[in-house]
Write a protein that holds these residues in place. Sequence first.
Motif, PDB file in Angstrom:
ATOM      1  N   UNK A  12       0.840  -1.198   0.000  1.00  0.00           N
ATOM      2  CA  UNK A  12       0.000   0.000   0.000  1.00  0.00           C
ATOM      3  C   UNK A  12       0.871   1.242   0.000  1.00  0.00           C
ATOM      4  N   UNK A  13       1.893   1.250   0.838  1.00  0.00           N
ATOM      5  CA  UNK A  13       2.788   2.408   0.923  1.00  0.00           C
ATOM      6  C   UNK A  13       3.511   2.644  -0.401  1.00  0.00           C
ATOM      7  N   UNK A  14       4.022   1.581  -1.006  1.00  0.00           N
ATOM      8  CA  UNK A  14       4.760   1.725  -2.265  1.00  0.00           C
ATOM      9  C   UNK A  14       3.866   2.245  -3.382  1.00  0.00           C
ATOM     10  N   UNK A  15       2.696   1.670  -3.504  1.00  0.00           N
ATOM     11  CA  UNK A  15       1.772   2.101  -4.559  1.00  0.00           C
ATOM     12  C   UNK A  15       1.261   3.515  -4.306  1.00  0.00           C
ATOM     13  N   UNK A  16       1.036   3.848  -3.052  1.00  0.00           N
ATOM     14  CA  UNK A  16       0.594   5.203  -2.703  1.00  0.00           C
ATOM     15  C   UNK A  16       1.700   6.202  -2.995  1.00  0.00           C
ATOM     16  N   UNK A  17       2.932   5.864  -2.625  1.00  0.00           N
ATOM     17  CA  UNK A  17       4.053   6.761  -2.903  1.00  0.00           C
ATOM     18  C   UNK A  17       4.266   6.983  -4.394  1.00  0.00           C
ATOM     19  N   UNK A  18       3.997   5.972  -5.212  1.00  0.00           N
ATOM     20  CA  UNK A  18       4.114   6.142  -6.664  1.00  0.00           C
ATOM     21  C   UNK A  18       3.112   7.183  -7.164  1.00  0.00           C
ATOM     22  N   UNK A  21       4.326  10.650  -5.900  1.00  0.00           N
ATOM     23  CA  UNK A  21       5.461  11.149  -6.671  1.00  0.00           C
ATOM     24  C   UNK A  21       5.019  11.739  -8.002  1.00  0.00           C
ATOM     25  N   UNK A  22       4.016  11.142  -8.587  1.00  0.00           N
ATOM     26  CA  UNK A  22       3.511  11.620  -9.879  1.00  0.00           C
ATOM     27  C   UNK A  22       2.760  12.945  -9.751  1.00  0.00           C
ATOM     28  N   UNK A  23       2.077  13.172  -8.625  1.00  0.00           N
ATOM     29  CA  UNK A  23       1.147  14.300  -8.515  1.00  0.00           C
ATOM     30  C   UNK A  23       1.525  15.372  -7.503  1.00  0.00           C
ATOM     31  N   UNK A  24       2.533  15.150  -6.685  1.00  0.00           N
ATOM     32  CA  UNK A  24       2.817  16.099  -5.602  1.00  0.00           C
ATOM     33  C   UNK A  24       3.282  17.455  -6.092  1.00  0.00           C
ATOM     34  N   UNK A  26       1.808  19.257  -8.259  1.00  0.00           N
ATOM     35  CA  UNK A  26       0.650  20.087  -8.594  1.00  0.00           C
ATOM     36  C   UNK A  26       0.364  21.072  -7.463  1.00  0.00           C
ATOM     37  N   UNK A  27      -0.248  22.187  -7.813  1.00  0.00           N
ATOM     38  CA  UNK A  27      -0.692  23.111  -6.773  1.00  0.00           C
ATOM     39  C   UNK A  27      -1.924  22.500  -6.116  1.00  0.00           C
ATOM     40  N   UNK A  28      -1.924  22.439  -4.799  1.00  0.00           N
ATOM     41  CA  UNK A  28      -3.032  21.802  -4.079  1.00  0.00           C
ATOM     42  C   UNK A  28      -3.165  20.343  -4.445  1.00  0.00           C
ATOM     43  N   UNK A  29      -2.132  19.544  -4.158  1.00  0.00           N
ATOM     44  CA  UNK A  29      -2.100  18.170  -4.666  1.00  0.00           C
ATOM     45  C   UNK A  29      -2.967  17.148  -3.929  1.00  0.00           C
ATOM     46  N   UNK A  30      -3.542  17.499  -2.780  1.00  0.00           N
ATOM     47  CA  UNK A  30      -4.231  16.478  -1.997  1.00  0.00           C
ATOM     48  C   UNK A  30      -5.368  15.814  -2.764  1.00  0.00           C
ATOM     49  N   UNK A  31      -6.272  16.586  -3.345  1.00  0.00           N
ATOM     50  CA  UNK A  31      -7.407  15.975  -4.044  1.00  0.00           C
ATOM     51  C   UNK A  31      -6.961  15.135  -5.241  1.00  0.00           C
ATOM     52  N   UNK A  32      -6.059  15.634  -6.095  1.00  0.00           N
ATOM     53  CA  UNK A  32      -5.599  14.762  -7.184  1.00  0.00           C
ATOM     54  C   UNK A  32      -4.930  13.481  -6.677  1.00  0.00           C
ATOM     55  N   UNK A  34      -5.596  11.908  -3.835  1.00  0.00           N
ATOM     56  CA  UNK A  34      -6.661  11.017  -3.363  1.00  0.00           C
ATOM     57  C   UNK A  34      -7.380  10.348  -4.533  1.00  0.00           C
ATOM     58  N   UNK A  35      -7.648  11.095  -5.592  1.00  0.00           N
ATOM     59  CA  UNK A  35      -8.274  10.494  -6.784  1.00  0.00           C
ATOM     60  C   UNK A  35      -7.354   9.434  -7.390  1.00  0.00           C
ATOM     61  N   UNK A  36      -6.064   9.744  -7.452  1.00  0.00           N
ATOM     62  CA  UNK A  36      -5.105   8.781  -7.999  1.00  0.00           C
ATOM     63  C   UNK A  36      -5.012   7.515  -7.172  1.00  0.00           C
ATOM     64  N   UNK A  37      -5.013   7.681  -5.853  1.00  0.00           N
ATOM     65  CA  UNK A  37      -4.968   6.518  -4.966  1.00  0.00           C
ATOM     66  C   UNK A  37      -6.238   5.684  -5.127  1.00  0.00           C
ATOM     67  N   UNK A  38      -7.380   6.353  -5.224  1.00  0.00           N
ATOM     68  CA  UNK A  38      -8.627   5.612  -5.411  1.00  0.00           C
ATOM     69  C   UNK A  38      -8.628   4.876  -6.748  1.00  0.00           C
ATOM     70  N   UNK A  39      -8.077   5.491  -7.773  1.00  0.00           N
ATOM     71  CA  UNK A  39      -7.990   4.818  -9.077  1.00  0.00           C
ATOM     72  C   UNK A  39      -7.071   3.600  -8.978  1.00  0.00           C
TER      73      UNK A  39
END
Length: 161
Positions: A12-18, A21-24, A26-32, A34-39
């Motif tokens: 979970x940690x590895x996949x979440x970190x991936x 890393x891809x989205x951090x 962005x400005x205001x990266x939390x929502x993107x 969370x969407x990426x993790x849910x995907x």
Amino acid sequence: MQQQGTQALADVAARTNAVIDELKGLEGPLLPILHGVQKEFGCVPRDALPVIADALNLSRAEVHGVVSFYHDYRSEPAGRHVLKLCRAEACQSMGGDAIADRLQELLGISFHETAKDGSVTLEPVYCLGLCACAPSAMLDGVVIGRLDEGKAQEIVAEVRT
């Protein structure tokens, strides 16, 4: 058994970190994120929350608050189909309560539940913007207006196939 749990946490940690890393950047990266993790997982796993919090220098409570505030984030994977049924006043005034009751009866589940066979998840939403065609729903991103008994039967047949 503990090793298996440790491996699952590491995965979970590895996949979440991936995703992070891809989205951090962005400005205001939390929502993107969370969407990426849910995907990635089909939901936002509880074990991903501290990973996200640490990466964004937020508290776990802040991340949890965002996840629990927005109805699109899930803690468990959804069914193969997602049926969102409008519960706003316009839809209620046009018979939405009766359609909601009927769909729950036909599907054998209540709001916020997934059928045991994994075919469908039923979610309440508060306005799909289809007030002129009330009552309305959204099945897998496609809006359906003027719900009635016939359309309810069609929806159930579609999600069961």
